[in-house]
Design a protein around this motif. Structure first.
Motif, short mmCIF file in Angstrom:
data_model
loop_
_atom_site.label_atom_id
_atom_site.label_comp_id
_atom_site.label_asym_id
_atom_site.label_seq_id
_atom_site.Cartn_x
_atom_site.Cartn_y
_atom_site.Cartn_z
N ARG A 192 -12.31 -0.80 -1.05
CA ARG A 192 -11.31 -1.13 -0.22
C ARG A 192 -11.77 -2.55 0.61
NH1 ARG A 192 -11.18 4.84 1.64
NH2 ARG A 192 -9.75 5.65 0.36
N LEU B 224 -2.70 -5.89 3.82
CA LEU B 224 -3.66 -5.85 2.41
C LEU B 224 -2.65 -6.14 1.34
CD1 LEU B 224 -5.08 -2.51 3.99
CD2 LEU B 224 -5.98 -5.03 4.16
N ASP B 225 -1.37 -5.77 1.47
CA ASP B 225 -0.47 -5.75 0.17
C ASP B 225 0.76 -6.21 0.34
OD1 ASP B 225 -0.25 -6.09 -2.55
OD2 ASP B 225 -0.37 -3.93 -3.02
N ARG C 58 -1.13 2.43 -3.42
CA ARG C 58 -1.61 1.49 -3.11
C ARG C 58 -2.09 1.63 -1.67
NH1 ARG C 58 -3.70 -2.47 -5.93
NH2 ARG C 58 -3.11 -4.00 -4.71
N LEU D 94 -6.11 0.83 -1.08
CA LEU D 94 -6.60 -0.25 0.09
C LEU D 94 -7.06 0.04 1.40
CD1 LEU D 94 -3.69 -2.78 -0.95
CD2 LEU D 94 -6.23 -2.89 -1.86
N TYR E 105 -9.02 0.78 -6.42
CA TYR E 105 -8.49 -0.56 -6.43
C TYR E 105 -9.19 -1.07 -7.93
CZ TYR E 105 -7.64 -5.42 -5.93
OH TYR E 105 -7.24 -6.72 -6.08
#
Length: 564
Positions: free
Chosen positions: A180, A231-232, A258, A262, A143
């Motif tokens: 993370r 998380l996204d 991603r 994450l 990340y």
């Protein structure tokens, strides 16, 4: 795949060349090196002689696990085996292959890198004499603020790849773990929300656009109510959804990267997916895939407290899962557990279809008994001629709070979607020795899953005997217009749209006065309140009294003496 273990199309390749390619399985690369110049020379020579790209997958010990033969311009990786258990980890395989022209890594190479979570990808170009030319290397990145999915290195000259492979992978895995985000609890599940937005109306369409609901914001609330950590969020606009994977291949690869960056293990889509779509996405990503319907079912499974509620939820889950049992086997069994598999309807993926159908029939009989019991209670209530008011509305609009304030009840209230699942009825005394029964119902939501609608029909039939609907709307929600439309659509499906209805704009204290005034003017007879403030209820109570008892002249002093 042929008997010699080589994957790909071997038509037109002599048996001798096939044997030479098979000998690549005997090669071993030192553990601290990505590859060796000797291995590259052998790979390039074979690729040059057959006029096709050749790829190899090497494990962390430097052994060749797979050899793939492609065409002159592309190379399709086949089955690369299962990952190392955790979808947030590298696969433990690096991809070394040839390019017959002096070209850098292709989009296909980078897609393979991300989608398969490879340790790295290395393309060795082949010159006109069949010797190694410049090499191109890339690996995934942890990340980072720039959102970069991978690191692409400048080309290496032949024999000049000076890189400690073991140290590279050790540092990358440590950095992935360090960057993370921390989950809110040990048992919490990290998820990524996925939305594919398809334009339903052309810009020059004569038809007016229907009121819209922010599907991603609603999905976020559903996920929060289900108890997972988002998380996204990933949004893709497309003319139409990809028929197999919903997302396009490139975007799907980004999502996998991603998830790895994450530490996410689950993808939640904002639409209902077909069984084949779920299977395809899970196979490609090795992540657990949940659609919107399954997420709602999971929330219902957590909320169900009464025997009736548990039966209804289990029946909905069984109906939803039945067509999805085919194609699930040992390969996908590791994806079970957590969100999407909780509650009274939890079943193993290997369960026999016949047993599921038998269970469905038993639960349908139970619900039929419940419907008859409810019908008898409604008949007794009709005989007493007590008016019935049902509080309806979009989930989390404040219906239970309003019931508690009106009747001094203690129904559980939470700032979560579908906090109230089982219907609750209470008596409310009116002036002049009158009383009514007021009922709090399960919250509505747009595109309510059909399996849930059918399973909860016994509960929703309670609305049939209502003399009046109080349609509670969250005045502070930006999607209030779309929510009113969604509730109206459900009432039409249930054939209750002709019932008298008062639209009640709740949370009026949180809405801009000018906006609230425009809404009240738009919906004739609507009323604004704050369910936390009993003194705002007087206009509502007078409107209910006028509608239920057909009073022409109303006296507000009686209500005011009761604290309203």
């Amino acid at each position: 795949m042929s008997s010699n273990g080589i994957q790909g199309n071997l038509l037109g390749i002599s048996r001798q060349k096939q044997d030479e390619i098979s000998r690549l399985f005997r090669r071993r690369i030192p553990a601290d090196q990505v590859t060796t110049h000797e291995f590259n020379r052998e790979l390039c020579a074979l690729s040059h002689e057959i006029g096709r790209q050749i790829g190899t997958l090497l494990n962390r010990r430097g052994q060749v696990e797979s050899v793939v033969v492609g065409g002159d311009k592309s190379l399709l990786l086949g089955d690369v085996g299962r990952s190392r258990g955790d979808p947030a980890r590298f696969r433990g395989l690096r991809y070394v292959h040839t390019h017959l022209k002096p070209e850098p890594l292709s989009e296909e190479d980078l897609t393979d890198l991300g989608l398969l979570r490879l340790d790295l990808v290395l393309a060795v170009t082949v010159d006109e004499q069949g010797y190694p030319g410049p090499s191109y290397l890339a690996h995934l990145l942890p990340y980072n603020q720039e959102g970069r999915p991978y690191e692409v290195y400048p080309p290496f000259a032949p024999g000049q790849l000076d890189m400690d492979f073991q140290e590279l992978m050790r540092s990358l895995e440590e950095e992935f773990a360090r960057t993370r985000p921390k989950l809110k609890g040990r048992d919490r599940e990290g998820v990524i929300l996925v939305s594919v937005q398809v334009d339903e109306f052309r810009a020059n369409s004569p038809l007016p656009a229907a009121p819209r609901i922010d599907s991603m914001a609603e999905l976020m609330e559903l996920a929060r109510s289900a108890g997972v950590d988002v998380l996204d969020q990933v949004v893709q606009r497309r003319p139409k959804a990809h028929p197999r994977t919903v997302l396009g291949p490139g975007k799907l690869q980004e999502v996998v990267v991603r998830a790895m960056q994450l530490g996410a293990v689950t993808l939640i889509f904002d639409r209902e997916l077909s069984p084949s779509q779920v299977n395809a996405i899970q196979k490609l990503t090795e992540l657990k895939v949940i659609d919107r319907s399954q997420l709602i079912l999971d929330i219902f499974a957590q909320r169900a407290k009464s025997r009736e509620g548990k039966i209804q939820v289990e029946l909905a889950q069984l109906r939803y899962n039945l067509p999805r049992l085919a194609g699930h086997g040992v390969d996908m069994s590791r994806l079970t557990g957590g969100i999407g598999s909780r509650g009274p309807g939890e079943t193993k993926l290997e369960i026999d279809r016949r047993r599921v159908r038998e269970r469905i029939h038993r639960q349908e009989r139970e619900l039929e008994n419940i419907r008859r019991t409810r019908a008898q209670k409604r008949e007794r209530r009709k005989a007493r001629e007590v008016p019935v008011v049902s509080i309806i509305g979009y989930t989390n609009a404040g219906k239970s709070t309003l019931l508690n304030q009106l009747t001094d009840s203690t129904v559980d209230v939470e700032d979560k979607m579908f906090a109230t699942l089982d219907p609750t009825s209470r008596r409310l005394r009116f002036p002049r020795e009158r009383e009514i029964v007021i009922t709090d119902t399960v919250g509505f939501i747009h595109e309510l899953p059909k399996d849930l609608m059918e399973a909860f029909r016994a509960t929703l039939e309670e609305l049939a005997d209502a003399d009046l609907f109080l349609h509670v709307v969250d005045a502070a929600d930006p999607s209030w217009d779309g929510q009113i439309s969604a509730v109206g659509k459900i009432l039409e499906e249930l054939e209750f749209s002709d019932k008298p209805r008062i639209i009640v704009f709740n949370k009026a204290d949180l809405a801009a006065p000018s906006d609230l005034g425009a809404r009240l003017a738009r919906f004739s007879g609507s009323i604004s309140i704050s369910a936390l403030n009993r003194r705002s209820f007087l206009p509502l109570l007078l409107a209910m009294e006028r509608e239920l008892f057909r009073e022409k002249e109303l006296d507000s002093t009686a209500w005011q003496s009761l604290g309203y």
